[in-house]
Structure formats: structure tokens, C-alpha cells
Design a protein around this motif. Structure first.
Motif, mmCIF file in Angstrom:
data_model
loop_
_atom_site.group_PDB
_atom_site.id
_atom_site.type_symbol
_atom_site.label_atom_id
_atom_site.label_comp_id
_atom_site.label_asym_id
_atom_site.label_seq_id
_atom_site.Cartn_x
_atom_site.Cartn_y
_atom_site.Cartn_z
ATOM 1 N N GLN A 191 0.847 -1.194 0.000
ATOM 2 C CA GLN A 191 0.000 0.000 0.000
ATOM 3 C C GLN A 191 0.883 1.245 0.000
ATOM 4 O O GLN A 191 2.003 1.226 0.459
ATOM 5 C CB GLN A 191 -0.899 -0.023 1.227
ATOM 6 C CG GLN A 191 -1.873 -1.191 1.175
ATOM 7 C CD GLN A 191 -3.232 -0.834 1.754
ATOM 8 O OE1 GLN A 191 -3.652 0.317 1.725
ATOM 9 N NE2 GLN A 191 -3.935 -1.826 2.266
ATOM 10 N N TYR A 222 -2.831 -3.891 9.129
ATOM 11 C CA TYR A 222 -2.058 -4.076 7.881
ATOM 12 C C TYR A 222 -0.957 -5.102 8.173
ATOM 13 O O TYR A 222 -1.272 -6.188 8.639
ATOM 14 C CB TYR A 222 -1.522 -2.739 7.360
ATOM 15 C CG TYR A 222 -0.867 -2.804 5.992
ATOM 16 C CD1 TYR A 222 -1.461 -3.508 4.946
ATOM 17 C CD2 TYR A 222 0.342 -2.163 5.747
ATOM 18 C CE1 TYR A 222 -0.858 -3.574 3.690
ATOM 19 C CE2 TYR A 222 0.947 -2.220 4.489
ATOM 20 C CZ TYR A 222 0.336 -2.930 3.477
ATOM 21 O OH TYR A 222 0.945 -2.986 2.244
ATOM 22 N N PHE A 226 1.730 -1.117 14.067
ATOM 23 C CA PHE A 226 1.484 -0.699 15.464
ATOM 24 C C PHE A 226 1.710 -1.895 16.400
ATOM 25 O O PHE A 226 2.324 -1.757 17.452
ATOM 26 C CB PHE A 226 0.058 -0.168 15.644
ATOM 27 C CG PHE A 226 -0.102 1.297 15.317
ATOM 28 C CD1 PHE A 226 0.185 2.275 16.259
ATOM 29 C CD2 PHE A 226 -0.558 1.694 14.067
ATOM 30 C CE1 PHE A 226 0.031 3.629 15.960
ATOM 31 C CE2 PHE A 226 -0.718 3.039 13.760
ATOM 32 C CZ PHE A 226 -0.422 4.009 14.707
ATOM 33 N N SER A 242 -8.556 -7.379 7.679
ATOM 34 C CA SER A 242 -9.386 -8.206 6.807
ATOM 35 C C SER A 242 -8.557 -8.851 5.698
ATOM 36 O O SER A 242 -9.054 -9.683 4.948
ATOM 37 C CB SER A 242 -10.510 -7.358 6.200
ATOM 38 O OG SER A 242 -9.950 -6.246 5.551
ATOM 39 N N ASN A 268 -13.390 -8.840 9.975
ATOM 40 C CA ASN A 268 -13.909 -7.503 9.743
ATOM 41 C C ASN A 268 -13.927 -6.803 11.103
ATOM 42 O O ASN A 268 -14.535 -7.293 12.058
ATOM 43 C CB ASN A 268 -15.326 -7.627 9.175
ATOM 44 C CG ASN A 268 -15.935 -6.266 8.900
ATOM 45 O OD1 ASN A 268 -15.635 -5.283 9.580
ATOM 46 N ND2 ASN A 268 -16.797 -6.213 7.912
ATOM 47 N N PRO A 290 -8.221 2.910 10.725
ATOM 48 C CA PRO A 290 -8.975 2.426 9.566
ATOM 49 C C PRO A 290 -8.532 3.100 8.260
ATOM 50 O O PRO A 290 -7.895 4.152 8.299
ATOM 51 C CB PRO A 290 -10.416 2.826 9.900
ATOM 52 C CG PRO A 290 -10.285 4.016 10.793
ATOM 53 C CD PRO A 290 -9.014 3.811 11.574
#
Ligand code: SAH
Length: 386
Positions: A191, A222, A226, A242, A268, A290
Motif C-alpha cells: 500500500q 495491515y 502498530f 481483513s 472484519n 482504519p
């Protein structure tokens, strides 16, 4: 070529904002993208800018002077931005944050010996060879990857592409060390440019507020960025995403750091939060990071509903004295609105929360006060009072 702008357009530059919109352009004789001279209607020279004939953002300010904008010009600007990053304790960081560094539509991230760049306007695309030469001269990278696969390029009439523009850039992931935590970034496919570098300072902040020996929850993890920082303090961390692929890389990262106290859960986050609440689980630290729920202005009300839901459920999971780090990277959700949403969530959750810190992106993503577009990431560190 010279482009003529209205008084309103000129005013934007005087006020420190680099963009002039289509509606404030008075004359554009040749519709060719590139670097142009800009004047007002009386012919007064205002400076040079990147020109995008197909974009609503027609002009992006580069310099008030009429100097030649060549490879040496880009080298000096990039080197100056690099000098402002001195002392960052990480091997990956943003070297150039576009408008935030006075280089509109140009992003350059450094991952150890590699540079990953994004050219995000038609005007800049025309200057590609000089920009590239500037990157090589300022950073001496082993390879330069252009991650020009972001949708913003479509507004500029530019194709999406991922290309190695210089040297070699490994297809396999590149190791990053961030404040002592090691992780791998997939530069070609990950990403953004391979990792979320904008959260680096926030990870360190949350780690410093993580209760030693406590329980921590990292939602939207991800590849665990963290979670890895939390796991150095907490006894147990649950990391949720997810994406199975992202979690697989998270597991690798835990191994790389010798950490065996992270549980990776593919779920989710909305559903899992409901489940954790039902089971009356309690955490000392919760992170909510998010994706952008509001991609446009129109979608803000609906997005706020989503943000409020996850925040109020996360608040209910906090132990007394527990800490929630929550953020939004939706540009359209401005700081006051974000704060109002958090207050409404605390109200519905029935919790009293103290603001420990309000944050933005890491210091290598400078947010310029009068260029609101340079700041999209907002974070709040909250502590449950009781
Ligand atoms: N915290 C990460 C970045 C998170 S990016 C870091 O610091 O590096 C947002 C993540 O949310 C993505 O990995 C995406 O796969 C995940 N995601 C998106 N929607 C989700 C959902 N409904 N539930 C769980 N994860 C979700």
C-alpha cells in the motif's frame, strides 16, 4: 509558454497556497503540460508553475523567480528537503511531501538504499527526466521506483504505471528499521509506496503509553506496524485485519523481531468489535487505524457513522486508565469534525475520556497551516478516566 491568471488566482499564491484552479485561469495559449511562466492580466510576472491542461488544478506554484528549472534545480530542492529530515531514527521516511515541501505533486520516499517516487501531475510528468536526475544527484539511490499507480493521476489524464526508472529495486520486500522495530516493505506492490510511513511517530507515542504487561488490540493492523511496537511492552497483542496477505506478512515481522505475543486475526473489524464487546473483553491499549472511510466530501456523513461506530465500541473495551489511539486519514473529515465525532462516541459509550494528545502525520510529512491539503491524518490519544 505564459499562462495568465485572474486577481483571485494571484491572491491564492500571495496567501501561500500553491494551487490555481481552472476558473481562475484567464488565458492559456497552448494546452501543453509542463513548466510555464505565469503573469497577471496586466502582464506582471508572478512566477513559474507546473501546468496541467486537463486538471481542475491548472497551476501548481514552483518559484517566484525566472531561473531555469533544470536537473540542478530539482537536486537542490530535494537536498534541502532531505536536510530537514536529519536525525529521523528510521531507515524509511518521506524525503519530499509534495506541497508540504514546496514541490507540488512530487512524493519521494526513501527505503534504505532505494527511492520510491510518485509524479502526480501532468506538468510534473513532463519534467520527469530532470526530476529523476535531481533524485539521483540528491539521494544517490541504488534504484528508483516510480509508484505512479495512484488514481490521482487519472484526474491529470496520466496513465497508471509502476516502473523502475533507475538501477534495480528488488521485487522482494525491503527491510525497514523503525525505532528499533524491523519490518519488510513491498515497494512494488505494498500500500502507498510500500508502508504507512505517516504513522511512525504515532506508533512510538502509543508504545510509550502502552501498559507494561497489559493487553493490547491493534485494529486495521495491515502488516502489524502498530502491533510490533505495542508487543514490546504489552503481555499480549491481538492484531486484526481483513487482509490475509497483510497478516501473513505481519507474522513474518513478529518472527523477525523475536516477538511471540501477537495473535493475528483475519476479521472484519466492525464484526470483531461487536464480538469482543459481547464477550466483555477488556484491553489496556486499543489502536484504531482504519482506511479512509470518506473519499469525497459527499461521503463524509456516512463515513462519520462508521468512524463513530468503531470508536464507541473501542471505548467500551477500555480498562479504567486504558488508552485508545484513534485516527482518520480522510482528508475531508477535518479536525473539528473528527473531535466532535469522538465526543459523540464517548457520550454513547458512556465513558469519560481525557485527551492526552492530538496528533497528525509524522514530522517527515510536514503539514503547512495555509495548505490544508498537506494534512490529512488526524490522531487522538485518549485515556479512559474511570
Ligand atoms: N495500521 C496500519 C495501516 C492500516 S491501513 C499501519 O500503521 O501500517 C488500513 C488497513 O485496514 C488495511 O490493511 C486494510 O486491509 C484493513 N481493512 C480495511 N477494511 C477493514 C475492515 N472492515 N476490517 C478489518 N480490516 C480492514
Amino acid at each position: 509558454m505564459t499562462v495568465v491568471v485572474s486577481a483571485k488566482g494571484a491572491d491564492r499564491w500571495h496567501g501561500g497556497h500553491p494551487w490555481i484552479y481552472r476558473t481562475d485561469v484567464y488565458a492559456e495559449p497552448k494546452r501543453e503540460p509542463g513548466i510555464v511562466h505565469v503573469t497577471d492580466r496586466r502582464g506582471r510576472f508572478l512566477g513559474q508553475a507546473l501546468y496541467s491542461p486537463q486538471s481542475e488544478i491548472r497551476l501548481r506554484f514552483l518559484t517566484p523567480g525566472d531561473e531555469s528549472i533544470d536537473a540542478g534545480w530539482w537536486r537542490d530542492r530535494i537536498a534541502a528537503a532531505l536536510a530537514r529530515r536529519a536525525g529521523i531514527p528510521a531507515t524509511a521516511y518521506r524525503v519530499v511531501h509534495a506541497e508540504g515541501d514546496g514541490l507540488p505533486s512530487l512524493v519521494i520516499d526513501r527505503y534504505g538504499p532505494y527511492a520510491v517516487a510518485q509524479l502526480l501531475s501532468a506538468g510534473l510528468e513532463r519534467a520527469r527526466a530532470d526530476v529523476l536526475a535531481g533524485i539521483l544527484a540528491a539521494l544517490s539511490p541504488e534504484g528508483v521506483l516510480l509508484r505512479n499507480d495512484t488514481a490521482i493521476r487519472r484526474h491529470e489524464g496520466l496513465p497508471l504505471e509502476v516502473v523502475v526508472a533507475h538501477g534495480t529495486v528488488p521485487e522482494t520486500a525491503v527491510e525497514v528499521v523503525e525505532h528499533g522495530v524491523r519490518y519488510l516493505a513491498a515497494l512494488h506492490t505494498g500500500q502507498k509506496t510500500g508502508a504507512f510511513l505517516d504513522q511512525r511517530d504515532n506508533r512510538v507515542l502509543v508504545a510509550a503509553h502502552t501498559r507494561p504487561g497489559g493487553r493490547a488490540l491493534d485494529l486495521f493492523t495491515y502488516h502489524g506496524s502498530f502491533a510490533l511496537h505495542l508487543a514490546r511492552h504489552a503481555a499480549q497483542v491481538i492484531a486484526v485485519d481483513s487482509s490475509a496477505d497483510a497478516l501473513a506478512r505481519g507474522r513474518e515481522h513478529a518472527k523477525l523481531n523475536g516477538l511471540d505475543n501477537i495473535t493475528w486475526r483475519e476479521a472484519n473489524a466492525f464484526d470483531l468489535l461487536r464480538e469482543l464487546e459481547r464477550r466483555e473483553e477488556i484491553f489496556d491499549t486499543v489502536v484504531l487505524d482504519p482506511p479512509a472511510f470518506a473519499k469525497t466530501k459527499l461521503s463524509v456523513p456516512k463515513a462519520l457513522g462508521g468512524y463513530k461506530e468503531i470508536n464507541l465500541r473501542a471505548m467500551r473495551l477500555l480498562a479504567p486508565g486504558g488508552v485508545l489511539f484513534t485516527c482518520s486519514c480522510s482528508y475531508h473529515v477535518h479536525r473539528p469534525v473528527f473531535q466532535e465525532m469522538l465526543a459523540a462516541a464517548a457520550h454513547d459509550a458512556g465513558r469519560r475520556l481525557e485527551f492526552l494528545a492530538l496528533t497528525g502525520a509524522s514530522s517527515d510529512h510536514p503539514e503547512i497551516l495555509n495548505i490544508p491539503e498537506t494534512g490529512y491524518l488526524k490522531g487522538a490519544l485518549l485515556r479512559a478516566v474511570d
